[in-house]
Design a protein around this motif. Structure first.
Motif, PDB file in Angstrom:
ATOM      1  N   HIS A 171       0.850  -1.195   0.000  1.00 23.70           N
ATOM      2  CA  HIS A 171       0.000   0.000   0.000  1.00 23.70           C
ATOM      3  C   HIS A 171       0.885   1.244   0.000  1.00 23.70           C
ATOM      4  O   HIS A 171       1.814   1.356   0.791  1.00 23.70           O
ATOM      5  CB  HIS A 171      -0.918  -0.003   1.227  1.00 23.70           C
ATOM      6  N   ASN A 172       0.598   2.157  -0.923  1.00 20.66           N
ATOM      7  CA  ASN A 172       1.422   3.369  -1.035  1.00 20.66           C
ATOM      8  C   ASN A 172       0.824   4.556  -0.277  1.00 20.66           C
ATOM      9  O   ASN A 172       1.277   5.680  -0.435  1.00 20.66           O
ATOM     10  CB  ASN A 172       1.653   3.733  -2.505  1.00 20.66           C
ATOM     11  N   GLY A 173      -0.176   4.313   0.531  1.00 18.07           N
ATOM     12  CA  GLY A 173      -0.854   5.387   1.250  1.00 18.07           C
ATOM     13  C   GLY A 173      -2.200   5.709   0.636  1.00 18.07           C
ATOM     14  O   GLY A 173      -3.072   6.272   1.280  1.00 18.07           O
ATOM     15  N   THR A 174      -2.373   5.341  -0.635  1.00 21.79           N
ATOM     16  CA  THR A 174      -3.618   5.576  -1.345  1.00 21.79           C
ATOM     17  C   THR A 174      -4.117   4.312  -2.037  1.00 21.79           C
ATOM     18  O   THR A 174      -5.278   3.959  -1.934  1.00 21.79           O
ATOM     19  CB  THR A 174      -3.429   6.673  -2.424  1.00 21.79           C
ATOM     20  N   LEU A 175      -3.205   3.643  -2.747  1.00 20.58           N
ATOM     21  CA  LEU A 175      -3.547   2.485  -3.571  1.00 20.58           C
ATOM     22  C   LEU A 175      -2.649   1.291  -3.246  1.00 20.58           C
ATOM     23  O   LEU A 175      -1.543   1.461  -2.736  1.00 20.58           O
ATOM     24  CB  LEU A 175      -3.356   2.810  -5.060  1.00 20.58           C
ATOM     25  N   TRP A 176      -3.129   0.116  -3.627  1.00 22.08           N
ATOM     26  CA  TRP A 176      -2.311  -1.091  -3.574  1.00 22.08           C
ATOM     27  C   TRP A 176      -1.570  -1.225  -4.891  1.00 22.08           C
ATOM     28  O   TRP A 176      -2.168  -1.115  -5.950  1.00 22.08           O
ATOM     29  CB  TRP A 176      -3.176  -2.323  -3.349  1.00 22.08           C
TER      30      TRP A 176
END
Length: 188
Positions: A171-176
């Motif tokens: 997870h980049n903080g918004t999306l996988w």
């Protein structure tokens, strides 16, 4: 082992090949546009093998080695998707036909996660493995669920694909996003 919220969030999944992934992403977009459910767009179409967990960067080599070892114990197999299913009143998905190789892979994944890596994340104790590809979930309102399910329960859908690897998703903080993949051993 429970890790800090400061550590990256991961999960392990099978991703679908193109053009099948694109077709299922189109269905996720339909749920966004017609039923106001967009949460499933935060990840590519996938079958979850191990639910989200946190893992420290400084121990990532251990995680990668364990997943690589697991991948090398499996060979490619076919998986079939057939029609749609639901977990009322929030989730609608493309259904995956029962498959012994997929069930073995997921059991092996849980065993490695729990025993070798001491992972937390995912409550598998009281739930049977029900592989599926989520099209709409947590933000699908109850009234919209029933409307959407009336539309999807009679629809026909069939596809198959070869499974020859699994992915560590981060997870980049918004999306996988794909972090890396682990290829199965070659058939002898």
């Amino acid at each position: 082992m429970l890790y800090s919220k400061d550590h990256p969030l991961y999960f392990i999944a099978l991703l679908l090949p193109q053009p099948l992934a694109k077709k299922l992403m189109g269905l996720k977009e339909l749920f966004r546009d017609k039923y106001q459910s967009k949460a499933s767009l935060n990840s590519p179409p996938h079958i979850t093998l191990y639910m989200p967990f946190r893992w420290p960067d400084k121990k990532k080599e251990l995680l990668v080695q364990a997943l690589n070892d697991l991948a090398q114990k499996h060979t490619a197999f076919k998986t079939q998707l057939e029609d749609f299913g639901a977990f009322s009143p929030r989730v609608i998905f493309a259904d995956v036909k029962p498959n012994p190789e997929l069930e073995k892979l997921q059991k092996d994944m849980i065993r490695v996660g729990r025993r070798a890596l001491k992972l937390e994340g995912g409550d598998y104790k009281n739930r049977a493995f029900h592989p599926h590809i989520t099209l709409a979930f947590r933000d699908l309102k109850k009234a919209r669920f029933f409307e959407a399910w009336d539309d999807f329960k009679a629809r026909s859908f069939k596809a198959d694909f070869e499974v020859n690897k699994f992915y560590l998703m981060k997870h980049n903080g918004t999306l996988w996003q794909e972090d890396q993949y682990f290829g199965f051993r070659s058939k002898e």
